[in-house]
Design a protein around this motif. Sequence first.
Motif, PDB file in Angstrom:
ATOM      1  N   GLY A  40       0.833  -1.203   0.000  1.00 59.06           N
ATOM      2  CA  GLY A  40       0.000   0.000   0.000  1.00 59.06           C
ATOM      3  C   GLY A  40       0.860   1.243   0.000  1.00 59.06           C
ATOM      4  N   LYS A  41       0.224   2.381   0.268  1.00 54.34           N
ATOM      5  CA  LYS A  41       0.941   3.651   0.276  1.00 54.34           C
ATOM      6  C   LYS A  41       0.845   4.309   1.643  1.00 54.34           C
ATOM      7  N   LEU A  42       1.841   5.098   1.902  1.00 51.32           N
ATOM      8  CA  LEU A  42       1.903   5.858   3.152  1.00 51.32           C
ATOM      9  C   LEU A  42       2.163   7.293   2.708  1.00 51.32           C
ATOM     10  N   ILE A  43       1.315   8.213   3.121  1.00 53.07           N
ATOM     11  CA  ILE A  43       1.477   9.600   2.688  1.00 53.07           C
ATOM     12  C   ILE A  43       1.484  10.499   3.918  1.00 53.07           C
ATOM     13  N   ASP A  44       2.613  11.171   4.140  1.00 49.19           N
ATOM     14  CA  ASP A  44       2.740  12.081   5.277  1.00 49.19           C
ATOM     15  C   ASP A  44       2.428  13.499   4.821  1.00 49.19           C
ATOM     16  N   VAL A  45       1.424  14.090   5.451  1.00 49.55           N
ATOM     17  CA  VAL A  45       0.970  15.427   5.067  1.00 49.55           C
ATOM     18  C   VAL A  45       1.231  16.393   6.216  1.00 49.55           C
ATOM     19  N   THR A  46       1.932  17.484   5.924  1.00 41.78           N
ATOM     20  CA  THR A  46       2.149  18.547   6.911  1.00 41.78           C
ATOM     21  C   THR A  46       1.297  19.746   6.506  1.00 41.78           C
ATOM     22  N   LEU A  47       0.485  20.233   7.440  1.00 37.81           N
ATOM     23  CA  LEU A  47      -0.381  21.386   7.173  1.00 37.81           C
ATOM     24  C   LEU A  47       0.079  22.575   8.003  1.00 37.81           C
TER      25      LEU A  47
ATOM     26  N   ASP B  36       3.709  20.438   3.181  1.00 39.41           N
ATOM     27  CA  ASP B  36       4.622  19.433   2.620  1.00 39.41           C
ATOM     28  C   ASP B  36       3.934  18.067   2.557  1.00 39.41           C
ATOM     29  N   VAL B  37       4.302  17.290   1.558  1.00 39.92           N
ATOM     30  CA  VAL B  37       3.800  15.920   1.435  1.00 39.92           C
ATOM     31  C   VAL B  37       4.978  15.013   1.114  1.00 39.92           C
ATOM     32  N   ARG B  38       5.063  13.886   1.818  1.00 38.70           N
ATOM     33  CA  ARG B  38       6.101  12.886   1.531  1.00 38.70           C
ATOM     34  C   ARG B  38       5.377  11.564   1.273  1.00 38.70           C
ATOM     35  N   VAL B  39       5.771  10.886   0.207  1.00 33.36           N
ATOM     36  CA  VAL B  39       5.111   9.642  -0.159  1.00 33.36           C
ATOM     37  C   VAL B  39       6.026   8.457   0.162  1.00 33.36           C
ATOM     38  N   GLY B  40       5.481   7.472   0.848  1.00 36.49           N
ATOM     39  CA  GLY B  40       6.243   6.277   1.180  1.00 36.49           C
ATOM     40  C   GLY B  40       5.455   5.019   0.869  1.00 36.49           C
TER      41      GLY B  40
END
Lengths: 77, 77
Positions: A40-47, B36-40
């Motif tokens: 799957g995917k992991l998406i880190d979002v900073t707001l 910011d967005v980081r995809v893993g």
Amino acid sequence: MSRYRVLVTLKPALLDSAGRAVTDSLRAMGFESVEDVRVGKLIDVTLKDGSKQEVEDMAKRLLANPVIEAFEVVETT
Amino acid sequence: MSRYRVLVTLKPALLDSAGRAVTDSLRAMGFESVEDVRVGKLIDVTLKDGSKQEVEDMAKRLLANPVIEAFEVVETT
């Protein structure tokens, strides 16, 4: 600043060909106890500012495909 | 049967072009507070039997690229 992690997984009913390839590779490398792998995917979002609800909207509209994927949003630090 | 989730992220020093594209798309859709967005990657591994250590070995040898990626293994239910 708030940070969220979106975890996107393929729905269980769907065949995961990438996961199947990883399963085969791991077994060929000697990891014989591998039963199943799902990718799957992991998406880190900073707001700058914003809520978990806003990130759930992003997931529904862009980050995940609701037809074939499930997602979960968790707040991170 | 034991289940583990491997969370693979690009090392912070590296430019994430996929994440950059997602950032731009989200802002264009009106999510202006995205910083910011980081995809893993997220990899769910089911073992017939086996330990967390074994899954960490899989991550080091196949699931992640230790040169550019960091990973974390968590047990799931």
